[in-house]
Enzyme design. Sequence first.
Site, PDB file in Angstrom:
ATOM      1  N   ARG A  29      82.187  53.144  90.134  1.00 43.99           N
ATOM      2  CA  ARG A  29      81.080  53.118  89.161  1.00 43.99           C
ATOM      3  C   ARG A  29      80.787  54.512  88.602  1.00 43.99           C
ATOM      4  O   ARG A  29      79.640  54.826  88.267  1.00 43.99           O
ATOM      5  CB  ARG A  29      79.788  52.536  89.776  1.00 43.99           C
ATOM      6  CG  ARG A  29      79.922  51.083  90.185  1.00 43.99           C
ATOM      7  CD  ARG A  29      78.549  50.390  90.229  1.00 43.99           C
ATOM      8  NE  ARG A  29      78.645  49.121  90.934  1.00 43.99           N
ATOM      9  CZ  ARG A  29      78.102  48.867  92.125  1.00 43.99           C
ATOM     10  NH1 ARG A  29      77.395  49.776  92.739  1.00 43.99           N
ATOM     11  NH2 ARG A  29      78.258  47.691  92.697  1.00 43.99           N
ATOM     12  N   ARG A  33      75.151  53.775  85.114  1.00 43.17           N
ATOM     13  CA  ARG A  33      73.743  53.976  84.774  1.00 43.17           C
ATOM     14  C   ARG A  33      73.138  55.290  85.257  1.00 43.17           C
ATOM     15  O   ARG A  33      72.069  55.686  84.804  1.00 43.17           O
ATOM     16  CB  ARG A  33      72.913  52.812  85.334  1.00 43.17           C
ATOM     17  CG  ARG A  33      73.105  51.513  84.582  1.00 43.17           C
ATOM     18  CD  ARG A  33      72.338  50.381  85.237  1.00 43.17           C
ATOM     19  NE  ARG A  33      72.884  50.017  86.531  1.00 43.17           N
ATOM     20  CZ  ARG A  33      72.287  49.208  87.397  1.00 43.17           C
ATOM     21  NH1 ARG A  33      71.107  48.702  87.113  1.00 43.17           N
ATOM     22  NH2 ARG A  33      72.869  48.909  88.553  1.00 43.17           N
ATOM     23  N   ARG A  42      73.894  52.345  76.430  1.00 48.16           N
ATOM     24  CA  ARG A  42      73.392  51.034  76.864  1.00 48.16           C
ATOM     25  C   ARG A  42      72.131  50.622  76.086  1.00 48.16           C
ATOM     26  O   ARG A  42      71.890  49.438  75.874  1.00 48.16           O
ATOM     27  CB  ARG A  42      73.125  51.100  78.371  1.00 48.16           C
ATOM     28  CG  ARG A  42      72.742  49.803  79.030  1.00 48.16           C
ATOM     29  CD  ARG A  42      73.895  48.828  79.123  1.00 48.16           C
ATOM     30  NE  ARG A  42      73.479  47.678  79.900  1.00 48.16           N
ATOM     31  CZ  ARG A  42      72.769  46.665  79.425  1.00 48.16           C
ATOM     32  NH1 ARG A  42      72.394  46.645  78.166  1.00 48.16           N
ATOM     33  NH2 ARG A  42      72.425  45.659  80.214  1.00 48.16           N
ATOM     34  N   ASP A  78      84.160  44.885  83.914  1.00 48.13           N
ATOM     35  CA  ASP A  78      83.419  44.263  85.010  1.00 48.13           C
ATOM     36  C   ASP A  78      84.316  43.225  85.663  1.00 48.13           C
ATOM     37  O   ASP A  78      85.124  42.593  84.984  1.00 48.13           O
ATOM     38  CB  ASP A  78      82.147  43.593  84.478  1.00 48.13           C
ATOM     39  CG  ASP A  78      81.196  43.230  85.608  1.00 48.13           C
ATOM     40  OD1 ASP A  78      81.296  42.092  86.129  1.00 48.13           O
ATOM     41  OD2 ASP A  78      80.381  44.075  85.994  1.00 48.13           O
ATOM     42  N   TYR A 156      80.751  34.489  93.490  1.00 47.05           N
ATOM     43  CA  TYR A 156      79.830  34.649  92.354  1.00 47.05           C
ATOM     44  C   TYR A 156      79.714  33.345  91.552  1.00 47.05           C
ATOM     45  O   TYR A 156      78.635  32.943  91.127  1.00 47.05           O
ATOM     46  CB  TYR A 156      80.311  35.752  91.418  1.00 47.05           C
ATOM     47  CG  TYR A 156      79.783  37.129  91.746  1.00 47.05           C
ATOM     48  CD1 TYR A 156      78.416  37.418  91.646  1.00 47.05           C
ATOM     49  CD2 TYR A 156      80.645  38.158  92.130  1.00 47.05           C
ATOM     50  CE1 TYR A 156      77.932  38.682  91.941  1.00 47.05           C
ATOM     51  CE2 TYR A 156      80.166  39.435  92.415  1.00 47.05           C
ATOM     52  CZ  TYR A 156      78.800  39.688  92.320  1.00 47.05           C
ATOM     53  OH  TYR A 156      78.323  40.947  92.605  1.00 47.05           O
TER      54      TYR A 156
END
Length: 353
Positions: A29, A33, A42, A78, A156
């Site tokens: 990652r 963020r 974003r 992703d 998921y």
Amino acid sequence: MEFPALKNDLILRAAKGQAVDRTPVWVMRQAGRYLPEFQETRRQHDFFTICRTPALACEVTLQPIRRFDLDAAIIFSDILVVPQAMGMEVEMVPGKGPSFPQRLEAPADIEKLKLSVDVKSELGYVFDAITLTRQQLEGRVPLIGFCGAPWTLMSYMIEGGGSPTLSRAKAWLYRHTEASHRLLQAIADVCVDFLHGQVLAGAQLLQVFESHAGLLGPQQFRAFSLHYLQQIATKLRARLGGSCVPMIVFAKGAHYALKDLSKCGYDVVGVDWTTGPREARLVCGDKVALQGNLDPCALYAPQEQLEKMVEELVSGFGKTGWIANLGHGIYPDMDPQHLKTFIDTVHTLTQSH
């Protein structure tokens, strides 16, 4: 396909267990963020819009490379693009994470999926982003491609999002064993095609993320995870032949399965922070390289303490056959300066003079 000549091949050599003049570092990652520049991108674009727009995915992939002395880039995407390609809707909900408006509730729901996927038409945007990023990197560092592992993706799809227990997905393994294997096989087939396409598009390493391994016991792991991880590696090697790139397997929480993972066809075994470096090397032997494994929360520590922990990490893994990384992804509230300390300290401590 012609790409600029590679100037830093440290991670490719480390993955093959070859000598390096300093330990390569990248971070799961690393494009994300915690970076103000990512937050800026974003603010203007939805998460999956960034994934699906090659120019934006490329820009976000390059952001940490401009800021830090990293030894690899990883394409911004992703793991859940595979369930999307199989016909499921996935939303990224702020503050909650991924959410499936219609999850798989019963084996009959498998029939609603696209079990055979044309990856070029469904996931071509990832391939385009990889090719563009390889050009834009100008050979500075290698580019990593990736996918989620079948068990993680299946969980998921059944849970409909994140879950601390995965009890719905695990119930399938006990109640609907045959249907579970059918679904896992379909996902594995898409993963092989997807990773193959990423290499053809320019990916120079691959990582398979089995993020939900830690909620399986050893027997379940062998039957429902390891079997498919092994299959992905075997089929990819057969398909790519001499042009196969180094492959990393990262099964978070699977400390009980490190020996099996070290023998399942990957060049590198990723280790999370719950296993000590020396123990990991003892279990895995020297036939595979290791990747990891600083606790992501260690980056909250003051600089001096962080440097000391990196020193212990370097001493534990040794210099050969090791790719430095965190034991999982970096957290969104991390100070980028602390990541810089981690990267620079690894390089300083392992640099040959």
